[in-house]
Scaffold this active site. Structure first.
Site, PDB file in Angstrom:
ATOM      1  N   LEU A  21       0.818  -1.213   0.000  1.00 47.19           N
ATOM      2  CA  LEU A  21       0.000   0.000   0.000  1.00 47.19           C
ATOM      3  C   LEU A  21       0.854   1.267   0.000  1.00 47.19           C
ATOM      4  CD1 LEU A  21      -2.836  -0.921   2.532  1.00 47.19           C
ATOM      5  CD2 LEU A  21      -2.661  -1.447   0.090  1.00 47.19           C
ATOM      6  N   HIS A  57      -3.544   4.323  -2.202  1.00 50.04           N
ATOM      7  CA  HIS A  57      -4.484   3.397  -1.557  1.00 50.04           C
ATOM      8  C   HIS A  57      -5.112   4.032  -0.315  1.00 50.04           C
ATOM      9  CE1 HIS A  57      -1.715   0.286  -3.472  1.00 50.04           C
ATOM     10  NE2 HIS A  57      -2.894  -0.014  -3.973  1.00 50.04           N
ATOM     11  N   SER A 116       2.500   3.575  -7.398  1.00 48.88           N
ATOM     12  CA  SER A 116       2.194   2.196  -7.764  1.00 48.88           C
ATOM     13  C   SER A 116       2.973   1.277  -6.845  1.00 48.88           C
ATOM     14  CB  SER A 116       2.599   1.933  -9.221  1.00 48.88           C
ATOM     15  OG  SER A 116       2.562   0.548  -9.504  1.00 48.88           O
TER      16      SER A 116
END
Length: 282
Positions: free
Chosen positions: A33, A37, A187
């Site tokens: 995460l 997120h 990412s």
């Protein structure tokens, strides 16, 4: 904080605390995460009484076995990050067996052609895997709302199409891309980049912004050529594709129309690590 590894335990817990009017927000993730997120979790908390996050690296959406093996798995660190948002968030971190019950295969989905563009063309079967896991998770959690980042814009459109075609009772929300200080889209795969590669990858968003500017007065073909030529000058990058597509249909733009919204989509390798990004061109 509740952490469940079995869907039977999760569903029993949700059944005990859910009422007919209880709104449940859901954020499906593959872990590792980052702030993107966490922003989805914050959005869910604002609009729902209960928030559930899943952490599951889904094998059926990987068509590259090495990519699946190398995908970062950082559950303990992920849980600590979730706690910084709220200790009331429910975590579902199942095993492959719990999800697939010994039949780790994807179901074939029809997304009215959305699945054949871009990621679908370069990663055969990927969106069948996505549809399979998202549908299973929706059936387990039964959320009111689900939150997805726009970095995976094609996936977002495909999930919306799946919900529509299967008459699922969840509302899908797309949330803005979170970027690092240099513009690189956040990412989980960024964790695999070296410090030098991470800095160099700033070129991706810089080029997308320049493409957006050029799209105002140039054709799609000219903008695509500009992006391709830009990365040819940088040998550490291998451009897989850059496409300009209609946001609704994901079909490539041949001739611009004022009535359509367009987006530039890119997939690129740096040090053999594949990154994707996109930008609204309107």
């Amino acid at each position: 904080m509740f952490i469940f590894n079995k869907k039977s335990d999760l569903t029993a817990h949700l059944a005990a605390i859910r009422t007919q009017k209880t709104k449940i927000g859901f954020v499906p993730t593959m872990g590792a995460l980052h702030q993107g997120h966490l922003s989805l979790l914050k959005e869910s908390i604002k609009n729902n009484a209960i928030t559930v996050v899943s952490i599951f690296v889904n094998p059926t959406q990987f068509n590259n076995a090495e990519d699946l093996t190398n995908y970062p798995r950082t559950l303990e660190r992920d849980v600590e990050k979730i706690k910084t948002v709220s200790k009331d968030i429910i975590v579902y971190a199942p095993s492959v067996e719990d999800i697939y019950e010994g039949n780790t295969k994807s179901t074939a989905f029809d997304y009215d052609g959305l699945e054949f563009q871009m990621e679908g063309a370069h990663r055969p079967g990927h969106f069948d895997g996505v549809g399979t896991i998202v549908k299973k998770l929706f059936e387990i959690v039964q959320p009111t709302n689900a939150y997805f980042g726009e970095k995976d814009f094609q996936q977002l459109q495909i999930v919306k199409k799946m919900v529509q075609k299967h008459n699922l009772t969840v509302t899908i929300h797309g949330c803005p891309i979170h970027r690092e200080a240099n513009g690189l889209a956040m990412s989980s795969r960024n964790e695999r980049l070296s410090a030098d590669a991470r800095n160099e990858a700033a070129l991706i968003y810089k080029t997308l912004k320049e493409a957006k500017s050029k799209f105002e007065n140039h054709s799609a073909k000219e903008v695509i050529a500009f992006v391709e030529n830009t990365f040819k000058k940088h040998p550490n990058f291998q451009l897989e594709y850059f496409e300009i597509a209609d946001e609704a249909t994901l079909l490539s733009c041949i001739r611009k129309s004022k009535s359509k919204k367009y987006r530039g989509f890119i997939a690129i390798f740096i040090n053999n690590i594949r990154l994707i990004d996109n930008i609204s061109l309107n």
